[in-house]
Each structure stands twice: as C-alpha cells, then as structure tokens.
Design an enzyme around this catalytic site. Structure first.
Site, PDB file in Angstrom:
ATOM      1  N   GLY A 106       1.506 -10.658   3.701  1.00 46.40           N
ATOM      2  CA  GLY A 106       1.032 -10.990   2.475  1.00 46.40           C
ATOM      3  C   GLY A 106       0.979 -12.310   1.407  1.00 46.40           C
ATOM      4  CB  ILE A 107       1.314 -12.681  -2.166  1.00 47.88           C
ATOM      5  CG1 ILE A 107       0.665 -11.532  -2.661  1.00 47.88           C
ATOM      6  CG2 ILE A 107       1.079 -14.003  -3.229  1.00 47.88           C
ATOM      7  CD1 ILE A 107       0.981 -11.064  -3.767  1.00 47.88           C
ATOM      8  CB  SER A 123       1.273  -5.347 -10.774  1.00 41.16           C
ATOM      9  OG  SER A 123       0.183  -4.614 -10.570  1.00 41.16           O
ATOM     10  CE1 TYR A 128       3.939  -1.952  -6.831  1.00 44.12           C
ATOM     11  CE2 TYR A 128       2.217  -1.776  -8.582  1.00 44.12           C
ATOM     12  CZ  TYR A 128       2.914  -2.173  -7.543  1.00 44.12           C
ATOM     13  OH  TYR A 128       2.630  -3.643  -7.302  1.00 44.12           O
TER      14      TYR A 128
HETATM   15  N1  LIG Z   1      -1.502  -5.949  -2.867  1.00 39.90           N
HETATM   16  C1  LIG Z   1      -1.780  -5.707  -4.142  1.00 39.90           C
HETATM   17  O1  LIG Z   1      -3.026  -5.304  -4.384  1.00 39.90           O
HETATM   18  C2  LIG Z   1      -0.739  -6.199  -5.235  1.00 39.90           C
HETATM   19  C3  LIG Z   1       0.591  -6.593  -4.927  1.00 39.90           C
HETATM   20  N2  LIG Z   1       1.345  -6.897  -5.807  1.00 39.90           N
HETATM   21  C4  LIG Z   1       2.663  -7.299  -5.679  1.00 39.90           C
HETATM   22  O2  LIG Z   1       2.846  -8.277  -4.718  1.00 39.90           O
HETATM   23  C5  LIG Z   1       3.822  -8.346  -4.008  1.00 39.90           C
HETATM   24  C6  LIG Z   1       3.627  -8.760  -2.580  1.00 39.90           C
HETATM   25  O3  LIG Z   1       2.924  -7.731  -2.112  1.00 39.90           O
HETATM   26  P1  LIG Z   1       1.662  -8.031  -0.975  1.00 39.90           P
HETATM   27  O4  LIG Z   1       2.016  -9.213  -0.380  1.00 39.90           O
HETATM   28  O5  LIG Z   1       0.518  -7.662  -1.833  1.00 39.90           O
HETATM   29  O6  LIG Z   1       2.197  -6.636  -0.059  1.00 39.90           O
HETATM   30  P2  LIG Z   1       2.777  -6.722   1.267  1.00 39.90           P
HETATM   31  O7  LIG Z   1       2.960  -5.188   1.761  1.00 39.90           O
HETATM   32  O8  LIG Z   1       1.956  -7.545   2.379  1.00 39.90           O
HETATM   33  O9  LIG Z   1       4.182  -7.647   1.175  1.00 39.90           O
HETATM   34  C7  LIG Z   1       5.364  -6.938   0.529  1.00 39.90           C
HETATM   35  C8  LIG Z   1       6.556  -7.968   1.317  1.00 39.90           C
HETATM   36  O10 LIG Z   1       7.673  -7.285   0.649  1.00 39.90           O
HETATM   37  C9  LIG Z   1       8.519  -7.191   1.427  1.00 39.90           C
HETATM   38  N3  LIG Z   1       9.782  -6.203   1.029  1.00 39.90           N
HETATM   39  C10 LIG Z   1       9.533  -4.971   0.945  1.00 39.90           C
HETATM   40  N4  LIG Z   1      10.883  -4.339   0.542  1.00 39.90           N
HETATM   41  C11 LIG Z   1      11.748  -5.410   0.777  1.00 39.90           C
HETATM   42  C12 LIG Z   1      13.192  -5.771   0.750  1.00 39.90           C
HETATM   43  N5  LIG Z   1      14.103  -4.451   0.208  1.00 39.90           N
HETATM   44  N6  LIG Z   1      13.520  -6.947   0.668  1.00 39.90           N
HETATM   45  C13 LIG Z   1      12.944  -7.934   1.022  1.00 39.90           C
HETATM   46  N7  LIG Z   1      11.468  -7.824   1.432  1.00 39.90           N
HETATM   47  C14 LIG Z   1      11.094  -6.630   1.165  1.00 39.90           C
HETATM   48  C15 LIG Z   1       8.001  -6.511   2.753  1.00 39.90           C
HETATM   49  O11 LIG Z   1       8.846  -6.659   3.828  1.00 39.90           O
HETATM   50  P3  LIG Z   1       8.682  -5.992   4.909  1.00 39.90           P
HETATM   51  O12 LIG Z   1       7.402  -6.252   5.959  1.00 39.90           O
HETATM   52  O13 LIG Z   1       9.919  -5.909   5.981  1.00 39.90           O
HETATM   53  O14 LIG Z   1       8.094  -4.284   4.579  1.00 39.90           O
HETATM   54  C16 LIG Z   1       6.867  -7.695   2.703  1.00 39.90           C
HETATM   55  O15 LIG Z   1       7.111  -8.978   3.271  1.00 39.90           O
HETATM   56  C17 LIG Z   1       4.578  -7.177  -4.360  1.00 39.90           C
HETATM   57  O16 LIG Z   1       5.784  -7.329  -5.476  1.00 39.90           O
HETATM   58  C18 LIG Z   1       3.482  -6.170  -4.947  1.00 39.90           C
HETATM   59  O17 LIG Z   1       4.144  -5.259  -5.906  1.00 39.90           O
HETATM   60  C19 LIG Z   1       0.841  -7.086  -7.287  1.00 39.90           C
HETATM   61  C20 LIG Z   1      -0.276  -6.686  -7.578  1.00 39.90           C
HETATM   62  C21 LIG Z   1      -1.242  -6.089  -6.523  1.00 39.90           C
HETATM   63  C1  LIG Z   2      -9.575  -0.359 -12.771  1.00 38.68           C
HETATM   64  C2  LIG Z   2      -9.704   1.104 -12.574  1.00 38.68           C
HETATM   65  C3  LIG Z   2      -9.245   1.857 -11.479  1.00 38.68           C
HETATM   66  C4  LIG Z   2      -8.382   1.333 -10.396  1.00 38.68           C
HETATM   67  C5  LIG Z   2      -7.599   0.340 -10.592  1.00 38.68           C
HETATM   68  C6  LIG Z   2      -6.750  -0.019  -9.216  1.00 38.68           C
HETATM   69  C7  LIG Z   2      -6.780   0.995  -7.886  1.00 38.68           C
HETATM   70  C8  LIG Z   2      -5.882  -0.969  -9.351  1.00 38.68           C
HETATM   71  C9  LIG Z   2      -5.121  -1.360  -8.285  1.00 38.68           C
HETATM   72  C10 LIG Z   2      -4.163  -2.298  -8.753  1.00 38.68           C
HETATM   73  C11 LIG Z   2      -3.045  -2.873  -7.790  1.00 38.68           C
HETATM   74  C12 LIG Z   2      -3.042  -2.509  -6.335  1.00 38.68           C
HETATM   75  C13 LIG Z   2      -1.948  -3.509  -8.376  1.00 38.68           C
HETATM   76  C14 LIG Z   2      -0.664  -3.746  -7.470  1.00 38.68           C
HETATM   77  O1  LIG Z   2       0.242  -3.947  -8.109  1.00 38.68           O
HETATM   78  C15 LIG Z   2      -9.419   3.351 -11.608  1.00 38.68           C
HETATM   79  C16 LIG Z   2      -8.376   4.016 -11.980  1.00 38.68           C
HETATM   80  C17 LIG Z   2      -9.953   3.724 -10.202  1.00 38.68           C
HETATM   81  C18 LIG Z   2     -10.807   3.494 -12.292  1.00 38.68           C
HETATM   82  C19 LIG Z   2     -10.555   2.862 -13.817  1.00 38.68           C
HETATM   83  C20 LIG Z   2     -10.747   1.488 -13.545  1.00 38.68           C
END
Ligand SMILES: NC(=O)C1=CN([C@@H]2O[C@H](COP(=O)(O)OP(=O)(O)OC[C@H]3O[C@@H](n4cnc5c(N)ncnc54)[C@H](OP(=O)(O)O)[C@@H]3O)[C@@H](O)[C@H]2O)C=CC1
Ligand SMILES: CC1=C(/C=C/C(C)=C/C=C/C(C)=C/C=O)C(C)(C)CCC1
Length: 316
Positions: A17-18, A144, A157
């Site tokens: 991921g990121i 987030s 979350y």
């Molecule tokens: N994807 C999305 O829609 C969004 C994500 N975020 C945030 O972005 C960040 C990255 O997520 P994203 O890249 O999307 O997801 P991924 O699942 O691809 O990446 C998450 C990473 O966190 C690691 N991780 C989990 N637990 C631990 C731990 N205990 N110690 C060290 N590493 C750990 C995972 O490792 P492992 O492979 O070992 O599990 C993985 O490398 C998170 O904080 C998430 O909450 C925010 C907004 C939206």
């Molecule tokens: C915008 C929106 C929705 C969903 C949003 C979602 C699913 C957001 C996900 C965000 C993530 C994954 C953040 C990670 O940190 C609903 C509730 C479906 C309907 C109302 C408008």
C-alpha cells in the site's frame, strides 16, 4: 554551497500500500534528499518492496523489522539507527475494521486501537527525546477522513483515527516550541489491500445474533455502496504517496492535508451545522433514502473531475 546531508525518514508498514509507495518514491528522489528506513513487521513480506525499490535497495533505502504493537521491536529498531536519530517519522501502519458492532469483540476493538492509536504513540514516544534534543524533526501521521467524520459500520476504526487526531492536535502545539512539526494526512478511500483485507474478514462472518434489519443494512446497502465509493472516488496509493512526499519536502509542513478533494464537502458538513443534524441526516439520506441518487452522484463526481471538465475556459 555544500549539499545538505540526506534526511533520514523512517516509515512504518511498508509491506504494501501507501507505505511501500512512499518508501520507493522517497528513495527514488532525483535530488537524493532522503535516506529511507522502510520498516515492516514481517520480513517474509519484503519481496514486493525489494522489487519496487530496485537499485535504491541498500543505497537510499534500507529495510528493517518493526512491529508498532511491540515495545521491544520499536526499541530494537530505533536503537539500531546511527545515534538513534531520525529526521522524519511516518506513522503509516494501520488496520481497518468494519461490520455491525454486535459482531465485534472487545479484543478485536483493542487490536485496532493497539495498532492505529497506541502503535503511532509508541513510535512518537520513541523518537521524541532525540528530536527535542536536536530541536528538529517532523512527524507524519497517516490518519483518514474517518478521523474527521465517522462512517456507518466503521465505528471502531473511525474512533481510533479520531483518537490520533485529538492526540496530535494537542501535541502539535507543544512541539512547535522545539521546532518539531506534526502533519496529519487524511485520505479518503485508497485502492490498496486495505479494502480486500476488510472484505476477507467480513466474508468469514455469519453475523450471529445480529437483527435482520442491521444485517440487511450492512450487507445489501452499505457494502455495495462502499465498494462503489472505492471504485469511483478511490485514489491510487501512488498519488497519496506523492502528496506525502511533497509534505515531507516542505520547510514548513502543513498540520492537516486532505488528499481527496471530492471528500472535503462531506467532511465540511459538520462545521456548517454545529448541531450535527446536517451531517447525520446527509449521511442517512445518502445511504438509506436516496441510494439510487447516491450511485448517480458518485459517478457524476468522478465525471466532473476528469480532464475535460478541468480544461480552462477561454472567453470567446
Ligand atoms: N486504504 C484506504 O482506503 C485508506 C487507508 N488509510 C490508512 O493508510 C494507512 C496504510 O494503509 P494502506 O496502505 O491503505 O493499507 P495496507 O493494508 O496495504 O497497508 C497497511 C500496512 O500496515 C502494516 N501493519 C499492520 N499492523 C502492523 C503492525 N502491528 N506493525 C507494523 N506494521 C503493521 C501492514 O503490514 P502487514 O502486511 O504485516 O499486515 C501493511 O504494511 C493505514 O494507517 C490506514 O488506516 C487511510 C485512509 C484510507
Ligand atoms: C462517502 C459515503 C459513504 C462511504 C464512504 C466510505 C466507504 C469511505 C471510506 C473511507 C476509508 C476506507 C477510509 C480509510 O481510512 C457511504 C457511507 C457509503 C454513503 C454516504 C457517503
């Protein structure tokens, strides 16, 4: 003038991921301004990062083990750094959790807070003394939009991200005294393994003991709508990583950055009406009353951000 030494950037959660994208983009910086310590809790997952890092591996990028949930693991990693020093810490590691509250155990909730909240704090506590001593440092937290606005079925979350937001708001003010900056990054949905991991967990559950209305709202309304949101509004991890790289490169980094401008009006609703009525009813209506309109509007949102809409208008 002599070129400045590269800044050391440690990133948590770089197996996918990121985290992975940020590590590679920083390591490939054309000005070689950064040395990246890309960490992950399980080094058996390092192949993808190694492949993406290419010839930057062991040059501008090194890989180390770090589990943000373990005091020992954090101490071992920080103690291994030259003079235990970092210029930039990026708290990226995080886990998601969705579903009806009745199906989520207190232990599962604690695991989310242990990673998303205490994991980030454990890291900050480990690097702060040296940063304070040097009167220099930058702490980035991948929060987030759910740290600003709750979403149905994401209660725990969202709470973990709200918690880190509150923590950072408080700490950021104090740290300015030491020339240390905090930056919160608030992405909307991103197309990483995050969504797939959530779906895998949900797929295993039969929702025992949950009333039929809640199961229907979750399975038949929320899940398809959420999937639609990821498809239409989801960003690529590369574009979110690019935003973070730009923040890190700034001399005076911003405290907050939302990466998905499509989401900003949805977050702003709570500030437009402090009673909360506007945002609660808007989300209710979008999800449960005007579901069809919701699908049309997400496609419309995607449409108005495409290139042809951005073209500059020249007066005729
Ligand atoms: N994807 C999305 O829609 C969004 C994500 N975020 C945030 O972005 C960040 C990255 O997520 P994203 O890249 O999307 O997801 P991924 O699942 O691809 O990446 C998450 C990473 O966190 C690691 N991780 C989990 N637990 C631990 C731990 N205990 N110690 C060290 N590493 C750990 C995972 O490792 P492992 O492979 O070992 O599990 C993985 O490398 C998170 O904080 C998430 O909450 C925010 C907004 C939206
Ligand atoms: C915008 C929106 C929705 C969903 C949003 C979602 C699913 C957001 C996900 C965000 C993530 C994954 C953040 C990670 O940190 C609903 C509730 C479906 C309907 C109302 C408008």
């Amino acid at each position: 003038m002599a070129k400045a030494a590269p800044r050391t950037v440690l990133i948590t959660g770089c197996s996918s991921g990121i985290g992975l994208c940020m590590a590679v983009q920083l390591a490939r910086d054309p000005g070689r301004r950064f040395h990246v310590i890309a960490t992950m809790r399980d080094l058996r997952k390092k192949d993808k990062l190694e492949a993406a890092a290419g010839d930057t591996l062991n040059q501008t990028l090194t890989i180390q083990r770090l589990d943000v949930c373990s005091d020992e693991s954090v101490a071992e990693c920080i103690n291994s750094l030259p003079e235990k020093q970092l210029d930039v810490l990026v708290n990226n590691a995080g886990v998601g959790l969705i579903g009806p509250l009745e199906t989520i155990t207190i232990d599962a909730m604690k695991h989310i807070f242990e990673t998303n909240f205490f994991g980030a704090i454990r890291m900050i506590k480990a690097v702060l003394p040296a940063m304070k001593q040097r009167q220099k440092g930058h702490i980035v937290v991948i929060s987030s939009v759910m740290g600003l606005q709750g979403i149905p079925f994401n209660d725990v979350y969202a709470a973990s991200k709200f918690a880190i937001e509150g923590f950072c708001e408080s700490l950021a003010v104090q740290l300015l005294k030491f020339n240390i900056f905090i930056s919160m990054v608030e992405p909307g949905p991103i197309n990483t393994e995050f969504e797939m991991k959530l779906m895998e967990e949900v797929g295993k559950s039969q929702f025992p003991g949950v009333d039929a209305t809640t199961v229907h709202c979750f399975k038949d309304i929320y899940l398809p709508a959420s999937h639609e949101i990821f498809t239409t509004m989801g960003q690529s991890p590369e574009s979110v990583a690019k935003t973070v790289v730009n923040i890190i490169a700034k001399e005076r980094p911003p405290f907050r950055t939302q990466t998905n401008l499509l989401y900003t009006p949805l977050v702003a609703l709570k500030y437009a009406d402090t009673s909360g009525e506007l945002s609660v009813s808007a989300y209710y209506n979008l999800l449960f009353r005007f579901t069809r309109l919701f699908y049309i509007s997400t496609s419309f949102l995607k449409c108005i951000t495409c290139r042809c809409f951005r073209r500059q208008i020249t007066p005729t």
